[in-house]
Design an enzyme around this catalytic site. Structure first.
Site, PDB file in Angstrom:
ATOM      1  N   HIS A 254      -7.592   9.604  -1.856  1.00  5.00           N
ATOM      2  CA  HIS A 254      -6.751   9.399  -0.443  1.00  5.00           C
ATOM      3  C   HIS A 254      -7.921  10.229   0.538  1.00  5.00           C
ATOM      4  CE1 HIS A 254      -2.579   9.306   1.237  1.00  5.00           C
ATOM      5  NE2 HIS A 254      -3.339   9.111   2.191  1.00  5.00           N
TER       6      HIS A 254
ATOM      7  N   LYS B  48      -2.928   5.758  -4.024  1.00  6.06           N
ATOM      8  CA  LYS B  48      -4.137   6.729  -3.870  1.00  6.06           C
ATOM      9  C   LYS B  48      -3.624   7.886  -4.506  1.00  6.06           C
ATOM     10  CE  LYS B  48      -3.702   4.705   0.870  1.00  6.06           C
ATOM     11  NZ  LYS B  48      -2.314   4.404   0.919  1.00  6.06           N
TER      12      LYS B  48
ATOM     13  N   TYR C 226       3.012   9.981  -0.492  1.00  7.99           N
ATOM     14  CA  TYR C 226       4.085   9.399   0.279  1.00  7.99           C
ATOM     15  C   TYR C 226       5.607   9.548  -0.242  1.00  7.99           C
ATOM     16  CZ  TYR C 226       0.247   6.433   2.404  1.00  7.99           C
ATOM     17  OH  TYR C 226      -0.957   6.118   2.945  1.00  7.99           O
TER      18      TYR C 226
ATOM     19  N   ASP D 174       1.126  -1.206   0.080  1.00  7.48           N
ATOM     20  CA  ASP D 174       0.002  -0.064  -0.070  1.00  7.48           C
ATOM     21  C   ASP D 174       0.778   0.959   0.208  1.00  7.48           C
ATOM     22  OD1 ASP D 174      -2.938   1.105   0.520  1.00  7.48           O
ATOM     23  OD2 ASP D 174      -1.523   2.161   1.556  1.00  7.48           O
TER      24      ASP D 174
HETATM   25  N1  LIG Z   1      -5.289   6.111   3.911  1.00  6.57           N
HETATM   26  C1  LIG Z   1      -4.639   7.142   4.732  1.00  6.57           C
HETATM   27  O1  LIG Z   1      -5.049   8.024   5.008  1.00  6.57           O
HETATM   28  C2  LIG Z   1      -3.486   6.529   5.604  1.00  6.57           C
HETATM   29  C3  LIG Z   1      -3.119   7.085   6.657  1.00  6.57           C
HETATM   30  C4  LIG Z   1      -1.997   6.435   7.506  1.00  6.57           C
HETATM   31  C5  LIG Z   1      -1.607   5.385   6.789  1.00  6.57           C
HETATM   32  N2  LIG Z   1      -1.993   4.698   5.979  1.00  6.57           N
HETATM   33  C6  LIG Z   1      -1.591   3.169   5.338  1.00  6.57           C
HETATM   34  O2  LIG Z   1      -1.481   2.243   6.349  1.00  6.57           O
HETATM   35  C7  LIG Z   1      -0.178   1.662   6.677  1.00  6.57           C
HETATM   36  C8  LIG Z   1      -0.231   1.626   8.101  1.00  6.57           C
HETATM   37  O3  LIG Z   1      -0.400   2.527   9.154  1.00  6.57           O
HETATM   38  P1  LIG Z   1       0.712   3.364   9.684  1.00  6.57           P
HETATM   39  O4  LIG Z   1       2.109   3.350   8.857  1.00  6.57           O
HETATM   40  O5  LIG Z   1       0.315   4.860   9.696  1.00  6.57           O
HETATM   41  O6  LIG Z   1       0.829   2.945  11.097  1.00  6.57           O
HETATM   42  P2  LIG Z   1       0.819   1.416  11.727  1.00  6.57           P
HETATM   43  O7  LIG Z   1       1.030   0.256  11.047  1.00  6.57           O
HETATM   44  O8  LIG Z   1      -0.302   1.460  12.810  1.00  6.57           O
HETATM   45  O9  LIG Z   1       2.122   1.502  12.802  1.00  6.57           O
HETATM   46  C9  LIG Z   1       3.415   1.781  12.217  1.00  6.57           C
HETATM   47  C10 LIG Z   1       4.573   1.921  13.527  1.00  6.57           C
HETATM   48  O10 LIG Z   1       4.357   0.815  14.093  1.00  6.57           O
HETATM   49  C11 LIG Z   1       5.809   0.214  14.330  1.00  6.57           C
HETATM   50  N3  LIG Z   1       5.607  -1.098  14.409  1.00  6.57           N
HETATM   51  C12 LIG Z   1       5.322  -1.971  13.134  1.00  6.57           C
HETATM   52  N4  LIG Z   1       5.241  -3.136  13.610  1.00  6.57           N
HETATM   53  C13 LIG Z   1       5.509  -3.397  14.895  1.00  6.57           C
HETATM   54  C14 LIG Z   1       5.823  -4.302  15.909  1.00  6.57           C
HETATM   55  N5  LIG Z   1       5.421  -5.741  15.659  1.00  6.57           N
HETATM   56  N6  LIG Z   1       5.976  -4.247  17.242  1.00  6.57           N
HETATM   57  C15 LIG Z   1       6.521  -2.821  17.455  1.00  6.57           C
HETATM   58  N7  LIG Z   1       6.286  -1.761  16.723  1.00  6.57           N
HETATM   59  C16 LIG Z   1       5.970  -2.097  15.541  1.00  6.57           C
HETATM   60  C17 LIG Z   1       6.673   0.831  13.286  1.00  6.57           C
HETATM   61  O11 LIG Z   1       7.986   1.153  13.414  1.00  6.57           O
HETATM   62  P3  LIG Z   1       9.056   0.700  12.564  1.00  6.57           P
HETATM   63  O12 LIG Z   1       8.633   1.156  11.217  1.00  6.57           O
HETATM   64  O13 LIG Z   1      10.217   1.477  13.108  1.00  6.57           O
HETATM   65  O14 LIG Z   1       9.243  -0.792  12.821  1.00  6.57           O
HETATM   66  C18 LIG Z   1       5.807   2.209  12.960  1.00  6.57           C
HETATM   67  O15 LIG Z   1       6.258   3.052  13.983  1.00  6.57           O
HETATM   68  C19 LIG Z   1       0.563   2.969   6.026  1.00  6.57           C
HETATM   69  O16 LIG Z   1       1.868   2.491   5.979  1.00  6.57           O
HETATM   70  C20 LIG Z   1      -0.147   3.459   4.893  1.00  6.57           C
HETATM   71  O17 LIG Z   1       0.303   2.394   3.895  1.00  6.57           O
HETATM   72  C21 LIG Z   1      -3.029   5.188   5.148  1.00  6.57           C
END
Ligand SMILES: NC(=O)c1ccc[n+]([C@@H]2O[C@H](COP(=O)([O-])OP(=O)(O)OC[C@H]3O[C@@H](n4cnc5c(N)ncnc54)[C@H](OP(=O)(O)O)[C@@H]3O)[C@@H](O)[C@H]2O)c1
Length: 279
Positions: free
Chosen positions: A106, A73, A48, A43
């Protein structure tokens, strides 16, 4: 790997890998590592700034393109029919692919109806296999689901144990639109990885808090795309198919829901003004 079937029959992996806040210079390596560890769904988004890195990885990974599932997106600055149409071509180029598996709006800002028309056209031309939206709260979602020619296949919204989107899910289900979680760990907010309920359940299954949280979402029919730049965490987040939460455990986690965002609300005018200010 488990799949969900979208409302147009397209199969999508229920567990994928997100690259929001992955630095562009690290994205190729991260995505290659994720694919080597079994991830097939990636994704990304125009906003990004790392679609090129995803494109490099998918062209070098050795996995046939049809086994991968790529989501991107359209950003607010590309809203409107003409701009969105041009931006789809640009995304295809950056992603080094002939087609995008899932293309989302998005944010529900700007001329997103114009964007959606460009997306419907790209869908009909075979450049996109499924189209949908992101961050469409129930009011905006019902509106576009009603008036669009092609119903959104997916709505990607903040979804995790503290914001389970129970209300929004009702309207998505009614329209056969798949819920996709962004922020499955709420990016660690609310002391997520130390939550006592998730910890206790994890200890019983010899699984981490992250694994329990993902398992909960998977068993709740949510598509998830956890992000990590660390290989050990990529592995951990993918290793969630060898245990199952009981009804009682699911109920306990359901009780963590606050029904509120840990980030912002699109109903809050200050949030909307903030989005406008970053354009
Ligand atoms: N549509 C939208 O508006 C929108 C908004 C936000 C996100 N997204 C999408 O959703 C995806 C996921 O959301 P997100 O990246 O915001 O946040 P998330 O997946 O909820 O959290 C990512 C965070 O958690 C840490 N992490 C990951 N796995 C872990 C584990 N097993 N143990 C401890 N810490 C862990 C990562 O650190 P490290 O990387 O340092 O390991 C990072 O700091 C995004 O990458 C993006 O593709 C979309």
């Amino acid at each position: 790997m488990e799949y969900v079937t979208l409302n147009n029959g397209v199969k999508m992996p229920q567990l994928g890998y997100g690259v929001y806040q992955t630095p562009p210079e690290d994205t190729e390596k991260c995505v290659l590592t994720a694919i080597q560890n079994g991830y097939r769904s990636i994704d990304t988004a125009q906003a990004y700034g790392n679609e090129e890195g995803v494109g490099e990885a998918i062209s070098k990974c050795g996995v046939p393109r049809e086994e991968l599932f790529i989501t991107t997106k359209i950003w607010i600055t590309n809203a409107g029919y003409e701009k969105a149409k041009a931006s789809i071509e640009e995304s295809l180029k950056k992603l080094k692919t002939d087609y995008i598996d899932l293309l989302l709006i998005h944010q529900p800002f700007g001329d997103y109806y114009g964007s959606y028309r460009a997306m419907e056209e790209a869908y009909e031309e075979g450049k996109v296999r499924a189209i949908g939206v992101s961050n469409f709260y129930p009011d905006r979602f019902i509106d576009i689901a009603h008036f669009a020619k092609i119903k959104p296949a997916v709505n990607q919204v903040e979804t995790h144990v503290f914001q389970q989107q129970k209300e929004a899910k009702k309207y998505l289900e009614k329209n056969h639109t798949q819920i996709m979680s962004w922020g499955p760990f709420a990016e660690g907010r609310n002391d997520y990885f130390n939550n006592p309920v998730l910890k206790e359940i994890g200890e019983k299954h010899e699984k981490s808090v992250a694994q329990v949280a993902l398992r909960f979402l998977l068993q709740s029919n949510v598509v998830v795309i956890p992000k990590s730049v660390h290989e050990n965490r990529m592995k951990e987040n993918f290793d969630v198919y060898d245990f199952e939460l009981t009804k009682d455990e699911m109920k306990k986690i359901e009780e963590l829901d606050t029904g509120k965002s840990l980030f912002f609300s699109h109903y809050d005018p200050e949030t909307v003004e903030w989005f406008m200010s970053i354009l």
